[in-house]
Design a protein around this motif. Structure first.
Motif, PDB file in Angstrom:
ATOM      1  N   GLY A   1       0.785  -1.225   0.000  1.00 26.35           N
ATOM      2  CA  GLY A   1       0.000   0.000   0.000  1.00 26.35           C
ATOM      3  C   GLY A   1       0.815   1.272   0.000  1.00 26.35           C
ATOM      4  O   GLY A   1       0.254   2.370   0.044  1.00 26.35           O
ATOM      5  N   ASP A   2       2.149   1.158  -0.051  1.00 18.14           N
ATOM      6  CA  ASP A   2       3.029   2.323  -0.047  1.00 18.14           C
ATOM      7  C   ASP A   2       3.688   2.448  -1.409  1.00 18.14           C
ATOM      8  O   ASP A   2       4.388   1.542  -1.862  1.00 18.14           O
ATOM      9  CB  ASP A   2       4.091   2.174   1.046  1.00 18.14           C
ATOM     10  N   ALA A   3       3.489   3.569  -2.071  1.00 16.89           N
ATOM     11  CA  ALA A   3       4.034   3.756  -3.422  1.00 16.89           C
ATOM     12  C   ALA A   3       5.509   4.127  -3.405  1.00 16.89           C
ATOM     13  O   ALA A   3       6.178   4.042  -4.435  1.00 16.89           O
ATOM     14  CB  ALA A   3       3.242   4.832  -4.152  1.00 16.89           C
ATOM     15  N   SER A   4       6.031   4.534  -2.258  1.00 14.69           N
ATOM     16  CA  SER A   4       7.440   4.916  -2.190  1.00 14.69           C
ATOM     17  C   SER A   4       8.327   3.691  -2.021  1.00 14.69           C
ATOM     18  O   SER A   4       7.861   2.604  -1.672  1.00 14.69           O
ATOM     19  CB  SER A   4       7.667   5.889  -1.027  1.00 14.69           C
ATOM     20  N   HIS A   5       9.615   3.868  -2.272  1.00 19.63           N
ATOM     21  CA  HIS A   5      10.576   2.772  -2.213  1.00 19.63           C
ATOM     22  C   HIS A   5      11.679   3.052  -1.210  1.00 19.63           C
ATOM     23  O   HIS A   5      11.983   4.202  -0.909  1.00 19.63           O
ATOM     24  CB  HIS A   5      11.217   2.547  -3.595  1.00 19.63           C
ATOM     25  N   ARG A   6      12.296   1.984  -0.730  1.00 22.69           N
ATOM     26  CA  ARG A   6      13.513   2.061   0.063  1.00 22.69           C
ATOM     27  C   ARG A   6      14.544   1.159  -0.589  1.00 22.69           C
ATOM     28  O   ARG A   6      14.192   0.120  -1.160  1.00 22.69           O
ATOM     29  CB  ARG A   6      13.254   1.638   1.519  1.00 22.69           C
ATOM     30  N   VAL A   7      15.808   1.550  -0.523  1.00 20.67           N
ATOM     31  CA  VAL A   7      16.883   0.816  -1.181  1.00 20.67           C
ATOM     32  C   VAL A   7      17.814   0.248  -0.113  1.00 20.67           C
ATOM     33  O   VAL A   7      18.315   0.983   0.741  1.00 20.67           O
ATOM     34  CB  VAL A   7      17.669   1.728  -2.147  1.00 20.67           C
ATOM     35  N   TYR A   8      18.039  -1.065  -0.162  1.00 21.56           N
ATOM     36  CA  TYR A   8      18.908  -1.754   0.782  1.00 21.56           C
ATOM     37  C   TYR A   8      20.064  -2.399   0.026  1.00 21.56           C
ATOM     38  O   TYR A   8      19.943  -2.742  -1.153  1.00 21.56           O
ATOM     39  CB  TYR A   8      18.139  -2.837   1.542  1.00 21.56           C
ATOM     40  N   ALA A   9      21.185  -2.585   0.713  1.00 23.47           N
ATOM     41  CA  ALA A   9      22.346  -3.238   0.094  1.00 23.47           C
ATOM     42  C   ALA A   9      23.060  -4.083   1.129  1.00 23.47           C
ATOM     43  O   ALA A   9      23.076  -3.762   2.316  1.00 23.47           O
ATOM     44  CB  ALA A   9      23.301  -2.193  -0.485  1.00 23.47           C
ATOM     45  N   TRP A  10      23.655  -5.182   0.670  1.00 21.07           N
ATOM     46  CA  TRP A  10      24.441  -6.050   1.542  1.00 21.07           C
ATOM     47  C   TRP A  10      25.500  -6.765   0.726  1.00 21.07           C
ATOM     48  O   TRP A  10      25.452  -6.808  -0.492  1.00 21.07           O
ATOM     49  CB  TRP A  10      23.550  -7.033   2.306  1.00 21.07           C
ATOM     50  N   GLY A  11      26.499  -7.293   1.421  1.00 19.36           N
ATOM     51  CA  GLY A  11      27.623  -7.952   0.759  1.00 19.36           C
ATOM     52  C   GLY A  11      28.918  -7.224   1.037  1.00 19.36           C
ATOM     53  O   GLY A  11      29.090  -6.589   2.078  1.00 19.36           O
ATOM     54  N   SER A  12      29.854  -7.293   0.096  1.00 14.56           N
ATOM     55  CA  SER A  12      31.149  -6.642   0.251  1.00 14.56           C
ATOM     56  C   SER A  12      30.992  -5.124   0.243  1.00 14.56           C
ATOM     57  O   SER A  12      30.128  -4.580  -0.449  1.00 14.56           O
ATOM     58  CB  SER A  12      32.094  -7.088  -0.872  1.00 14.56           C
ATOM     59  N   ASN A  13      31.853  -4.442   0.996  1.00 14.68           N
ATOM     60  CA  ASN A  13      31.759  -2.989   1.103  1.00 14.68           C
ATOM     61  C   ASN A  13      33.133  -2.327   1.032  1.00 14.68           C
ATOM     62  O   ASN A  13      33.337  -1.232   1.518  1.00 14.68           O
ATOM     63  CB  ASN A  13      31.071  -2.608   2.424  1.00 14.68           C
ATOM     64  N   ASP A  14      34.093  -2.994   0.385  1.00 15.74           N
ATOM     65  CA  ASP A  14      35.450  -2.458   0.344  1.00 15.74           C
ATOM     66  C   ASP A  14      35.563  -1.196  -0.497  1.00 15.74           C
ATOM     67  O   ASP A  14      36.526  -0.431  -0.362  1.00 15.74           O
ATOM     68  CB  ASP A  14      36.437  -3.523  -0.147  1.00 15.74           C
ATOM     69  N   SER A  15      34.599  -0.941  -1.386  1.00 16.44           N
ATOM     70  CA  SER A  15      34.571   0.295  -2.171  1.00 16.44           C
ATOM     71  C   SER A  15      33.371   1.147  -1.803  1.00 16.44           C
ATOM     72  O   SER A  15      32.927   1.975  -2.599  1.00 16.44           O
ATOM     73  CB  SER A  15      34.545  -0.032  -3.673  1.00 16.44           C
ATOM     74  N   SER A  16      32.846   0.923  -0.606  1.00 18.63           N
ATOM     75  CA  SER A  16      31.668   1.638  -0.111  1.00 18.63           C
ATOM     76  C   SER A  16      30.459   1.437  -1.030  1.00 18.63           C
ATOM     77  O   SER A  16      29.597   2.305  -1.139  1.00 18.63           O
ATOM     78  CB  SER A  16      31.969   3.133   0.047  1.00 18.63           C
ATOM     79  N   GLN A  17      30.405   0.257  -1.666  1.00 13.53           N
ATOM     80  CA  GLN A  17      29.320  -0.006  -2.606  1.00 13.53           C
ATOM     81  C   GLN A  17      27.969  -0.233  -1.939  1.00 13.53           C
ATOM     82  O   GLN A  17      26.945  -0.324  -2.617  1.00 13.53           O
ATOM     83  CB  GLN A  17      29.669  -1.186  -3.521  1.00 13.53           C
TER      84      GLN A  17
END
Length: 217
Positions: free
Chosen positions: A68-84
């Motif tokens: 019911g929410d039209a907005s989005h959220r962005v999540y990330a996981w995994g390696s982060n050696d380049s701040s990805q």
């Protein structure tokens, strides 16, 4: 997963030796110590569901929303050696999606139209046509050039940064290769930035080059 690395051939050839093949096995337990699927359990606990996903060499980025929410959220996981993972840190690999990535330049609610990953960088397009990139920028793939003197290179973009595309603010398509990015705007305009070896267009000025993403159509 297995990845092929560039062999150190020059130094060996000077010694009269030659590398015929060189491979390195990547342990996924180090990149995703709790398992790749475990991240979706975190989203489920927040009553969110994935609506889009992209995978880099060693990181994953997911667009999620609540019912019911039209907005989005962005999540990330995994390696982060380049701040990805886009949180402005270099935390160890395997970080679970504990909080969404912040998009400070987006007024109001975030709605994602398109998402893609390079090897260690991510590119996102909003419904409004803005393009953001973050992660590794060692070859200019996030659209951040050298300073005008050419003495300084932004190797990492730790948080989402809006790409500057001159007089064409509305973008309609994005794509990311391992070390380069392509963006298409309204009216057939197009930009490309990143590693020259991955861009087979001699008319394109690529990064690092002291300019914004190169307009070539």
């Amino acid at each position: 997963e297995q990845m092929t690395l560039r062999a150190p051939g020059n130094s060996l050839r000077r010694k009269g030796q030659q590398v015929l093949d060189f491979k390195s096995a990547l342990c996924l337990e180090e990149t995703y110590p709790e398992g790749w699927i475990a991240a979706f359990a975190c989203l489920r606990e927040r009553h969110e569901a994935p609506v889009g996903i992209a995978v880099g060499s060693h990181h994953t980025v997911c667009v999620a929303s609540s019912s019911g929410d039209a907005s989005h959220r962005v999540y990330a996981w995994g390696s982060n050696d380049s701040s990805q993972l886009g949180h402005g840190t270099f935390m160890s690999a395997g970080a679970m999606p504990s909080m969404p990535i912040g998009f400070e330049m987006v007024p109001g609610r975030l709605t994602v139209a398109e998402l893609c990953c390079g090897s260690d960088h991510t590119v996102l397009r909003t419904e409004a046509g803005a393009v953001f990139a973050w992660g590794s920028n060692g070859r200019g793939q996030c659209g951040v050039p050298e300073d005008r003197s050419g003495s300084s290179v932004t190797h990492v973009v730790p948080r989402p940064r809006c790409m500057q595309t001159g007089q064409h603010p509305s973008m309609v398509s994005i794509s990311a290769g391992p070390f380069h990015t392509a963006v298409v705007g309204t009216g057939g305009s197009a930009w490309m930035c990143g590693h020259a070896a991955h861009i087979a267009l001699s008319r394109v000025r690529v990064f690092p080059g002291g300019e914004d993403p190169r307009f070539f159509f």
